[in-house]
Every structure is written in C-alpha cells, then in structure tokens.
Design a protein around this motif. Structure first.
Motif, mmCIF file in Angstrom:
data_model
loop_
_atom_site.group_PDB
_atom_site.id
_atom_site.type_symbol
_atom_site.label_atom_id
_atom_site.label_comp_id
_atom_site.label_asym_id
_atom_site.label_seq_id
_atom_site.Cartn_x
_atom_site.Cartn_y
_atom_site.Cartn_z
ATOM 1 N N ASP A 29 0.830 -1.200 0.000
ATOM 2 C CA ASP A 29 0.000 0.000 0.000
ATOM 3 C C ASP A 29 0.869 1.257 0.000
ATOM 4 O OD1 ASP A 29 -2.764 1.254 0.425
ATOM 5 O OD2 ASP A 29 -1.648 2.067 2.129
ATOM 6 N N HIS A 30 1.938 1.228 0.802
ATOM 7 C CA HIS A 30 2.860 2.371 0.850
ATOM 8 C C HIS A 30 3.517 2.586 -0.510
ATOM 9 C CE1 HIS A 30 6.690 4.453 1.672
ATOM 10 N NE2 HIS A 30 6.043 5.035 2.666
ATOM 11 N N LYS A 32 2.440 1.629 -3.534
ATOM 12 C CA LYS A 32 1.480 2.061 -4.553
ATOM 13 C C LYS A 32 1.116 3.532 -4.410
ATOM 14 C CE LYS A 32 -0.892 -2.302 -5.582
ATOM 15 N NZ LYS A 32 -2.195 -3.022 -5.487
ATOM 16 N N ASN A 33 1.075 4.009 -3.163
ATOM 17 C CA ASN A 33 0.642 5.381 -2.918
ATOM 18 C C ASN A 33 1.788 6.383 -2.864
ATOM 19 O OD1 ASN A 33 -2.403 5.293 -2.410
ATOM 20 N ND2 ASN A 33 -1.670 3.624 -1.130
ATOM 21 N N CYS A 34 2.995 5.890 -3.096
ATOM 22 C CA CYS A 34 4.158 6.775 -3.124
ATOM 23 C C CYS A 34 4.357 7.303 -4.547
ATOM 24 C CB CYS A 34 5.398 6.012 -2.664
ATOM 25 S SG CYS A 34 6.897 7.019 -2.602
ATOM 26 N N ASP A 35 4.793 8.538 -4.663
ATOM 27 C CA ASP A 35 5.064 9.119 -5.976
ATOM 28 C C ASP A 35 6.033 8.233 -6.762
ATOM 29 O OD1 ASP A 35 7.109 11.109 -7.577
ATOM 30 O OD2 ASP A 35 5.001 11.726 -7.740
ATOM 31 N N LYS A 36 5.692 7.969 -8.019
ATOM 32 C CA LYS A 36 6.483 7.042 -8.837
ATOM 33 C C LYS A 36 7.929 7.496 -8.974
ATOM 34 C CE LYS A 36 6.331 4.526 -13.212
ATOM 35 N NZ LYS A 36 5.585 4.329 -14.487
ATOM 36 N N ARG A 39 9.791 6.831 -5.552
ATOM 37 C CA ARG A 39 10.102 5.439 -5.227
ATOM 38 C C ARG A 39 11.120 4.818 -6.177
ATOM 39 N NH1 ARG A 39 4.133 3.285 -7.011
ATOM 40 N NH2 ARG A 39 4.654 2.603 -9.134
#
Length: 258
Positions: A29-30, A32-36, A39
């Motif tokens: 979840d972390h 997926k919700n982190c700016d591409k 990450r």
C-alpha cells in the motif's frame, strides 16, 4: 516506524506467516501510494514495521517467534532465507500496578483485557472508565474501536448508547449502563466464549504433553489447534498422557500421516 499489534488469546502456530502477510500488505500500500519518481530513486525506503503479538492467555505461548522456523530446511540456506522475529508480550505477566503507572492506549487495552470475568469488570468499571476518558481523543477513539469488537454481540443501538456514554455521559449512569450490557453479553455470548476457551485450553494441554516427548512438527501443532471437537480433544489428551513418543500418539489417534 510503524507498529503492528496483533492481539491473540490462543497459540497460533502460523503467526509468523500471518504477520508477514500483514506487513507485505502495508508495504504494498505504501509503495502504490508513493510518488512514482520518488520510489524509483536510490534513496527510497519502505517504512520499518515493528511486529508485536500481545498474548492474553494464562497458558504459555509455544508458537515460534521467527519466520524462518516455518520454512522447510531453512538452515540449509542460511542468510538467504527471508526471516524476521516478532516481539511477544504476555499480558498475563503484567501486573495492574505496573500498567497503571501510565495512561496510554496500550495500557488501557492491557488493563481491560485482564478483566476476565464479569465480576472483574463490575468491580473496576468506574476506575477503568475514568482512565479511559482521560486519554486524548485519538487514543479514546482507538480504544472504543477495540472495545466495540469485544462487545460485538450487542446490537447497533446498544453499542452506540454505550460508546456515547463512554465519550460524553455521566460516569455513574455510564457504569450502570455498562453493567446492564455486561449482563446481556453474559447471557448471550459468554457461553460461546467459555466453550471456545475450553477447546483452546484442551488443545494447548495436548500440545504441552506432547512437547515433553519431543519436538512437534508445525503441521501436527496446527492440526491439534484447529480441532474444535471438545470430546475428541479429551480423547487426544488421554492419548497424549499415555503415549511414550509422538509417533505413538499419532498412531493412537489416527494422525500417522500428519
């Protein structure tokens, strides 16, 4: 850092795997919700997760605390096997005087969880409610969420009434309502809870006897803990007491291929 708390009233030999599933879901979840762009950078890190199991049974915790002990032949691969260890806290070993030294969310969950009988609750309800209402709003809401699961047999109106009184009501009136609802909980739900407790205690007693004979496989432990037939567990307990080896027990109860 994130803290993953798992409340457990009986031995669960799959606990390391369960915690791994939970932690993986959190990390996914972390991610997926982190700016591409963030990450993909070299310095990107997943949050640290501290897994903690809160054990609230009078019996000892005998499940493994290390994930690698659930992996077949893990010792052959050394450091290349995925591994972690969770912290185990036995609520039963914590004295109420020690818990009462502070007034955090965890303290009050521990304190409430040590109330094992209706008499325990009714004798201490005023003091417990006073502590709970002194917590900050976030902790109070978290405690109520936890407690709502404890009293899940109450209907929505009853739960709503009790929660409103915990937050806002007169303390004396709140305690009276709480005792009344405990009576209902006792009449409707505690019988099931006692039966479940008997099954868990009997299964753990079988395992304790067998552990005196040698090391049990995880599959055998799981098989015993998943058994819900109290009469069958009584037979297994007698067989475990008579057996001179784990193999003899398995043959006696028909678990040769477990």
């Amino acid at each position: 850092m994130l803290v993953l708390l798992e409340l457990q009233s009986y031995n669960d030999f799959t606990m390391p795997f369960r915690l791994l599933v939970y932690m993986t879901a959190i990390w996914l979840d972390h991610f997926k919700n982190c700016d591409k762009n963030k990450r993909s950078q070299k310095g990107y890190r997943l949050p640290a997760i501290m897994p903690i199991v809160l054990h609230n049974s009078e019996r000892n915790w005998t499940a493994s605390c290390k994930f690698s002990q659930m992996i077949s032949n893990a010792e052959l691969f050394g450091k290349y096997v995925v591994d972690f260890e969770y912290a185990l806290i036995s609520v039963n070993t914590l004295t109420e005087s020690k818990i009462s030294n502070s007034n955090t969310l965890i303290d009050n969950i521990f304190l409430a969880d040590k109330k094992r009988t209706r008499q325990d609750w009714t004798d201490n309800i005023a003091e417990l409610m006073h502590r709970i209402r002194a917590m900050d709003t976030n902790d109070l809401n978290e405690w109520i969420t936890w407690f709502s699961n404890v009293i899940r047999k109450l209907n929505e109106d009853e739960r709503g009434e009790l929660i409103t009184q915990i937050k806002e009501g007169d303390e004396k009136e709140m305690c009276s309502s709480f005792e009344r609802l405990l009576n209902k909980e006792k009449a409707e739900g505690w019988k099931d809870g006692r039966e479940k407790g008997k099954v868990e205690d009997r299964a753990e007693a079988v395992i304790e006897l067998l552990e005196d004979l040698g090391e049990l496989s995880d599959s055998l432990k799981i098989c015993i803990m998943e058994q819900t037939d109290l009469e069958l567990l009584k037979k297994w307990l007698k067989a475990a007491a008579r057996a001179k080896s784990i193999e003899e027990f398995e043959q006696a109860v028909g678990l040769v291929h477990i």
